[in-house]
Design an enzyme around this catalytic site. Structure first.
Site, PDB file in Angstrom:
ATOM      1  N   GLN A 182      58.961  60.500  46.280  1.00 36.43           N
ATOM      2  CA  GLN A 182      58.614  61.322  47.371  1.00 36.43           C
ATOM      3  C   GLN A 182      57.928  60.843  48.854  1.00 36.43           C
ATOM      4  O   GLN A 182      58.406  61.643  49.161  1.00 36.43           O
ATOM      5  CB  GLN A 182      57.324  62.383  46.383  1.00 36.43           C
ATOM      6  CG  GLN A 182      55.910  61.565  46.430  1.00 36.43           C
ATOM      7  CD  GLN A 182      55.464  63.290  45.515  1.00 36.43           C
ATOM      8  OE1 GLN A 182      55.257  62.573  44.613  1.00 36.43           O
ATOM      9  NE2 GLN A 182      54.594  63.642  46.278  1.00 36.43           N
TER      10      GLN A 182
ATOM     11  N   CYS B  38      55.720  66.554  44.750  1.00 36.62           N
ATOM     12  CA  CYS B  38      56.184  65.905  42.811  1.00 36.62           C
ATOM     13  C   CYS B  38      56.883  67.107  42.683  1.00 36.62           C
ATOM     14  O   CYS B  38      57.589  66.283  41.364  1.00 36.62           O
ATOM     15  CB  CYS B  38      54.741  65.349  43.200  1.00 36.62           C
ATOM     16  SG  CYS B  38      53.620  67.349  43.013  1.00 36.62           S
TER      17      CYS B  38
ATOM     18  N   HIS C  58      49.185  67.160  40.874  1.00 37.41           N
ATOM     19  CA  HIS C  58      49.944  66.516  40.719  1.00 37.41           C
ATOM     20  C   HIS C  58      51.568  66.940  39.139  1.00 37.41           C
ATOM     21  O   HIS C  58      50.941  68.144  38.680  1.00 37.41           O
ATOM     22  CB  HIS C  58      49.911  64.807  41.099  1.00 37.41           C
ATOM     23  CG  HIS C  58      51.140  64.264  41.105  1.00 37.41           C
ATOM     24  ND1 HIS C  58      52.040  64.185  42.189  1.00 37.41           N
ATOM     25  CD2 HIS C  58      51.114  63.419  40.105  1.00 37.41           C
ATOM     26  CE1 HIS C  58      52.961  63.367  42.000  1.00 37.41           C
ATOM     27  NE2 HIS C  58      52.422  62.537  41.224  1.00 37.41           N
TER      28      HIS C  58
ATOM     29  N   ASN D  93      56.404  58.881  36.877  1.00 32.25           N
ATOM     30  CA  ASN D  93      55.751  59.099  38.199  1.00 32.25           C
ATOM     31  C   ASN D  93      56.837  59.539  39.462  1.00 32.25           C
ATOM     32  O   ASN D  93      58.375  58.646  39.719  1.00 32.25           O
ATOM     33  CB  ASN D  93      54.791  58.443  38.690  1.00 32.25           C
ATOM     34  CG  ASN D  93      53.953  58.922  39.898  1.00 32.25           C
ATOM     35  OD1 ASN D  93      54.554  59.949  39.564  1.00 32.25           O
ATOM     36  ND2 ASN D  93      52.464  58.757  39.983  1.00 32.25           N
TER      37      ASN D  93
END
Ligand SMILES: *[C@@H]1O[C@H](CO)[C@@H](O)[C@H](O)[C@H]1NC(C)=O
Ligand SMILES: *[C@@H]1O[C@H](CO)[C@@H](O)[C@H](O)[C@H]1NC(C)=O
Length: 352
Positions: free
Chosen positions: A143, A160, A297, A318
């Protein structure tokens, strides 16, 4: 003492030591070693600073983070290791302002809404699940430091939420159609802006799922590639739909058995505390133990399993690039009562 207070304390102590005129030789040697470690780290991460003053300031932040990370690893009591990764010269405030991006809302009461896996028997589920092995997970994405239109707000910044939602939609699309297609976060960042979701200034996965369902689908990554900044909605790029969903459902709160039933069936979006040093600097192993549970997050649960020593874990994807954690993934301890490690059981949801 919270991690950020501890960091502050270390910073204060650290600068007090620096200001002592007659620092003992050992301290001078330690300072030189830290400066050279910082230089090495800069080279490794391609980091350059605008001037010497900025470099000196960054060295102090790096020193504080590195000392925390070293003492965490040296304690020998943790099931995971931390690393001075590419976030090691950022304060927690700077990190929060650029790399996270969840706008959580109050959790609805338990039992709110339909949960299609409520009767799914975990006894029938596989002992371990890895949606990567089933071809339902695209490569790890990054990201970056999503750049906002509105730089006066720095509370939730990052996107995120778009990466988490997109990974869950990519998984469902593969399960439904047999095709794994990388989908567009940028379309969400640019076009899903009339409600809570605000591109690089944060958002929530449930809203992203609703947006995709209302719009009738989402463009592919190649058709509407990630730019890492807020931009105008490109309707022509968005018009080529590569996948569609009907809506979303929430997993019952603080219920890891329910989460397992959902993850056994499809990748699931999960909100967590991503700024806690236990997560931010995660390197390898099963993240367990102390981690805040304030949500800021979002990541995606793509499986679960049991480590060699018997520790049960979640496998999470992630969006901080493949150099973070275990190739871009984190294993987080599973089966902890309540909110889950780093709050992972507080706000999970999935597209349908
Ligand atoms: C689960 O089982 C109960 C009892 O048979 C039934 O009423 C309910 O509709 C089922 N839930 C789903 C999502 O199928
Ligand atoms: C930027 O955000 C601030 C704080 O939320 C808000 O008051 C301001 O109106 C926003 N500016 C623009 C141009 O959207």
């Amino acid at each position: 003492m919270s991690a950020s207070r501890f960091l502050l304390a270390v910073l204060v102590v650290g600068s007090a030591v620096l200001c002592t005129a007659a620092a003992p030789r050992a301290l001078a040697a330690a300072a030189a070693a830290m400066a050279s470690r910082h230089e090495k780290w800069m080279a490794e991460h391609g980091r350059a600073y605008k001037d010497e003053a900025e470099k000196a300031r960054r060295l102090e932040v790096f020193r504080a983070n590195a000392e925390l990370i070293d003492s965490f690893n040296a304690a020998g009591t943790h099931s995971h290791r931390l690393a001075t990764n590419r976030f090691a010269d950022l304060t927690v405030e700077e990190f929060r302002a650029a790399r996270t991006g969840l706008r959580p809302r109050p959790a609805p009461s338990a039992g709110a809404g339909r949960f299609r896996y409520e009767n799914f028997s975990l006894a029938d589920a596989a002992q371990s699940v890895d949606w990567r092995a089933m071809g339902a997970v695209t490569g790890v994405k990054d990201q970056g430091a999503c750049a906002m239109h509105n730089t006066s707000t720095h509370t939730h910044a990052g996107c995120c939420w778009a990466f988490s939602a997109v990974a869950a939609v990519e998984g469902l699309n593969k399960i439904r159609t047999g095709r794994l297609v990388s989908l567009s976060e940028q379309e969400l960042v640019d076009c899903d802006v009339s409600g809570v979701d605000q591109g690089c200034d944060g958002g929530l996965m449930d809203n992203a799922f609703q947006f995709v369902a209302r719009r009738g689908g989402l463009a592919s990554e190649s058709g509407y590639p990630y730019q890492g900044r807020d931009g105008p909605c490109r309707s022509s790029a968005a018009a080529a739909r590569a996948a569609s969903i009907r809506g979303h459902e929430d997993v019952p709160r603080n219920n890891e058995a329910a989460l397992a039933a959902a993850v056994a069936n499809q990748p699931v979006s999960v909100a967590i505390n991503g700024e806690d040093m236990a997560f931010r600097f995660y390197d390898s192993g099963v993240l367990g133990g102390a981690c805040g549970t304030d949500l800021n997050h979002a990541i995606t649960a793509v499986g679960y399993g049991t480590a060699n020593d018997g520790t049960r874990y979640w496998l999470m994807k992630n969006s901080w690039g493949a150099s973070w954690g275990e190739g871009g993934y984190v294993r987080i301890r599973r089966g902890v009562r309540g909110e889950g490690v780093c709050g992972l059981a507080k706000l999970p949801s999935y597209p349908v």
